[in-house]
Design an enzyme around this catalytic site. Sequence first.
Site, PDB file in Angstrom:
ATOM      1  N   ARG A 165      -2.973   0.643  -3.883  1.00 35.60           N
ATOM      2  CA  ARG A 165      -3.782  -0.208  -2.998  1.00 35.60           C
ATOM      3  C   ARG A 165      -4.667   0.629  -2.074  1.00 35.60           C
ATOM      4  O   ARG A 165      -5.727   0.162  -1.640  1.00 35.60           O
ATOM      5  CB  ARG A 165      -2.879  -1.148  -2.179  1.00 35.60           C
ATOM      6  CG  ARG A 165      -3.687  -2.095  -1.310  1.00 35.60           C
ATOM      7  CD  ARG A 165      -2.896  -3.271  -0.784  1.00 35.60           C
ATOM      8  NE  ARG A 165      -3.739  -4.114   0.038  1.00 35.60           N
ATOM      9  CZ  ARG A 165      -3.399  -5.281   0.523  1.00 35.60           C
ATOM     10  NH1 ARG A 165      -2.192  -5.769   0.271  1.00 35.60           N
ATOM     11  NH2 ARG A 165      -4.237  -5.990   1.268  1.00 35.60           N
TER      12      ARG A 165
ATOM     13  N   ASN B  14      -9.423   1.409   0.010  1.00 33.08           N
ATOM     14  CA  ASN B  14      -9.991   1.937   1.254  1.00 33.08           C
ATOM     15  C   ASN B  14     -11.131   2.913   0.985  1.00 33.08           C
ATOM     16  O   ASN B  14     -11.548   3.632   1.898  1.00 33.08           O
ATOM     17  CB  ASN B  14      -8.902   2.625   2.076  1.00 33.08           C
ATOM     18  CG  ASN B  14      -7.827   1.644   2.497  1.00 33.08           C
ATOM     19  OD1 ASN B  14      -8.129   0.509   2.858  1.00 33.08           O
ATOM     20  ND2 ASN B  14      -6.572   2.047   2.417  1.00 33.08           N
TER      21      ASN B  14
ATOM     22  N   GLU C  87       0.817  -1.222   0.000  1.00 33.88           N
ATOM     23  CA  GLU C  87       0.000   0.000   0.000  1.00 33.88           C
ATOM     24  C   GLU C  87       0.850   1.272   0.000  1.00 33.88           C
ATOM     25  O   GLU C  87       0.664   2.160   0.831  1.00 33.88           O
ATOM     26  CB  GLU C  87      -0.968  -0.007   1.199  1.00 33.88           C
ATOM     27  CG  GLU C  87      -2.129   0.954   0.995  1.00 33.88           C
ATOM     28  CD  GLU C  87      -3.207   0.802   2.038  1.00 33.88           C
ATOM     29  OE1 GLU C  87      -3.806  -0.285   2.125  1.00 33.88           O
ATOM     30  OE2 GLU C  87      -3.455   1.772   2.773  1.00 33.88           O
TER      31      GLU C  87
END
Length: 373
Positions: free
Chosen positions: A242, A246, A238
């Site tokens: 990535r 979220n 992340e």
Amino acid sequence: MTPAIRVALGDRSYEIHVGPALLAEAGRLIRPLLKTPKVFVVTDENIEPLHLGTLTAALDAAGIENHGVVLPAGEQTKDFPHLEGLVDAMLEARCERATTIIAFGGGVIGDLTGFAASILLRGVPFVQIPTTLLSQVDSSVGGKTGINTRQGKNLVGTFYQPRLVLADIDVLNTLPSRQLQAGYAEVVKYGLIDDPAFFAWLEDNGARLLAGDALLRRQAVVTSCQAKARVVAADERETGRRALLNLGHTFGHALEAEAGFGDALLHGEAVSLGIVLAFTLSVRLGFCPAADLVRLCRHLDGLGLPTRLPGDRAWDRRRLMAHFATDKKVKDGRVVFVLARGIGQAFLCSEVAVAAVEAVLDEAIAGAAGAAP
Ligand code: GLY
């Protein structure tokens, strides 16, 4: 049978199998990965009476010695005391470096067990057998493990990849409909991030999928896992892309923390609300057409997912904002929001004016379900 999806991470690559009746095949599928024919199964009180027998029978049939532990169900299990208890149980069962740990449950069991596997004897192999829609499409893939602390959600943990993921679609038949709906928020997320055609497919098929159509469920889980596998292969830790996964989680985690990480607001329900708030913020900031927010809410509402804050508590904007400070996406003191230029066009933004976030939360609190007009 659908071909397995590969998460390409060099010598830590692994496969995700999605399909019906996989539990009964688990021994055969897991056996070739084992250094020694011994596993330790971690599950919860909801799954044990429904499915543990099928799994242990499959392991027995493949000649795999199996022990295990049954933990309380629910987000409260993802904490330090349960981690300690789990590691104790593993050591007492004489787990060795070559023993494979199986996480057999939803996101809570997967995250906690993966974390325990990553620290036990400095790391033992583990396999994910996710049993909720949410864990099949998101948390079982990609190696994020961890627990919650007083300060917030998932603040202590590791990146530690499983050796295999088995997503048995049949297991979803015993999932309470509220859990299924909540997990669906994570499916919608993939359409919203970068796949507008998948969002349109969900508009056409979401209702039948939630009602029980097995082929549609499988297709939704496969598409979601393919999307996740691509992102994880490109950005395992992340450092960039990535973080788009979220979407809805910054707002969602704050709502969950305020609601006490319990049954009052399930993780997926908080994600549903968080996605709506992220799109509302995107509209307010002029990035996203209002029509896309309307389309999103119509889809979620139509399937019974929450789009307005529950009116069963007095939400406090300042308290919600305070939770952002412990969000893992804070960089140099600034919250990095996942925003959208439209359905299928998510992006990261660290330049969001605090006043805009406050206004979105004030509006959401004023419009909480059942709030006085
Ligand atoms: N659940 C988001 C991620 O795995 O990155």
